[in-house]
Design a protein around this motif. Structure first.
Motif, PDB file in Angstrom:
ATOM      1  N   ALA A 184      -0.147   5.057   2.221  1.00  0.00           N
ATOM      2  CA  ALA A 184       0.058   3.635   2.509  1.00  0.00           C
ATOM      3  C   ALA A 184      -0.838   2.759   1.645  1.00  0.00           C
ATOM      4  N   LEU A 185      -2.083   3.173   1.419  1.00  0.00           N
ATOM      5  CA  LEU A 185      -3.008   2.372   0.628  1.00  0.00           C
ATOM      6  C   LEU A 185      -2.605   2.291  -0.833  1.00  0.00           C
ATOM      7  N   VAL A 186      -1.822   3.248  -1.292  1.00  0.00           N
ATOM      8  CA  VAL A 186      -1.359   3.229  -2.679  1.00  0.00           C
ATOM      9  C   VAL A 186       0.006   2.556  -2.795  1.00  0.00           C
ATOM     10  N   MET A 187       0.967   2.999  -1.996  1.00  0.00           N
ATOM     11  CA  MET A 187       2.348   2.552  -2.155  1.00  0.00           C
ATOM     12  C   MET A 187       2.581   1.138  -1.642  1.00  0.00           C
ATOM     13  N   LEU A 188       1.989   0.770  -0.499  1.00  0.00           N
ATOM     14  CA  LEU A 188       2.257  -0.552   0.072  1.00  0.00           C
ATOM     15  C   LEU A 188       1.794  -1.676  -0.854  1.00  0.00           C
ATOM     16  N   PRO A 189       0.541  -1.687  -1.335  1.00  0.00           N
ATOM     17  CA  PRO A 189       0.150  -2.749  -2.281  1.00  0.00           C
ATOM     18  C   PRO A 189       0.980  -2.737  -3.559  1.00  0.00           C
ATOM     19  N   LEU A 190       1.334  -1.552  -4.048  1.00  0.00           N
ATOM     20  CA  LEU A 190       2.132  -1.473  -5.270  1.00  0.00           C
ATOM     21  C   LEU A 190       3.495  -2.117  -5.085  1.00  0.00           C
TER      22      LEU A 190
END
Length: 230
Positions: free
Chosen positions: A209-215
């Motif tokens: 989530a910390l990688v994909m959501l902001p991206l």
């Protein structure tokens, strides 16, 4: 100061470039449509799990569909996140029970043939606490609109979304795994097992989530605002 000629009326102030912010709790047609779409998407995908059996014998549980209530909450607000997470997971239970009915028990786990496919049933995701946790995860994601002003084009806003949604996911997982100790009263599932289940579930999903959501938010923000300037 420029004087106005006699009879000349003052021009109205143009507020079109600085519209009044809409409340995060506002529900209009876009939010209704988004909630319906979110329920359908999460209902179809909420029970799709990737479970990795590591050499130590523990289970690393990856729940990629958690991105759906997170995204819908961040973009469309807390009500949409709540409905997508809670009712979408409820629909997902119905879909899973309808399509995955050929299941058998073995050592406390649900199996389809020889593959472990429904870890959620083991720790109680398919009960009331599961619906509560999924709805809460989407609701918390929607609250990020208070701090981000719905713009995701800088590190500060993306980091804010990441931290708040990560806290919501961690709290939701904790509610599910620890409540199962009280719900099932199993001698094989106590606080120690719940703690292991928490870390095995939380760590891979928080990282994802910390990688994909902001991206995804950064890309979506760039697309929307580039169209607005065109």
């Amino acid at each position: 100061m420029q004087r106005r000629a006699p009879g000349q009326q003052s021009s109205p102030v143009d507020n079109s470039r600085n519209p009044e912010p809409v409340s995060i709790w506002f529900v209009g047609l876009p939010q209704v449509v988004a909630a319906i779409l979110g329920i359908i998407l999460y209902g179809l995908l909420s029970h799709v799990n990737l479970i990795i059996l590591v050499p130590t014998g523990t289970l690393d549980v990856f729940l990629p569909a958690l991105l759906i209530p997170l995204l819908f909450g961040v973009i469309y607000g807390p009500w949409v996140g709540l409905i997508t997470g809670g009712f979408g997971f409820l629909l997902g239970d119905y879909v899973a029970n309808l399509w995955l009915h050929d299941l058998s028990w073995g050592n406390g786990y649900l199996f389809y043939g020889s593959a472990l496919i429904n870890f959620r049933d083991l720790i109680g995701w398919n009960g009331f606490t599961g619906y509560l946790a999924n709805g809460m995860i989407g609701l918390v994601a929607g609250l990020t609109q208070i701090l981000t002003r719905r713009r995701y084009n800088n590190f500060e806003s993306l980091a804010t979304v990441g931290v708040i949604t990560a806290a919501g996911v961690a709290l939701g997982i904790a509610i599910v795994v620890y409540s199962a100790v009280l719900v099932y009263h199993s001698p094989y599932y106590r606080a120690a097992e719940a703690t292991m289940a928490f870390f095995d579930t939380a760590l891979p999903n928080l990282l994802f989530a910390l990688v994909m959501l902001p991206l995804l938010l950064f890309i979506g923000d760039a697309i929307v605002w580039s169209k607005g300037r065109a």
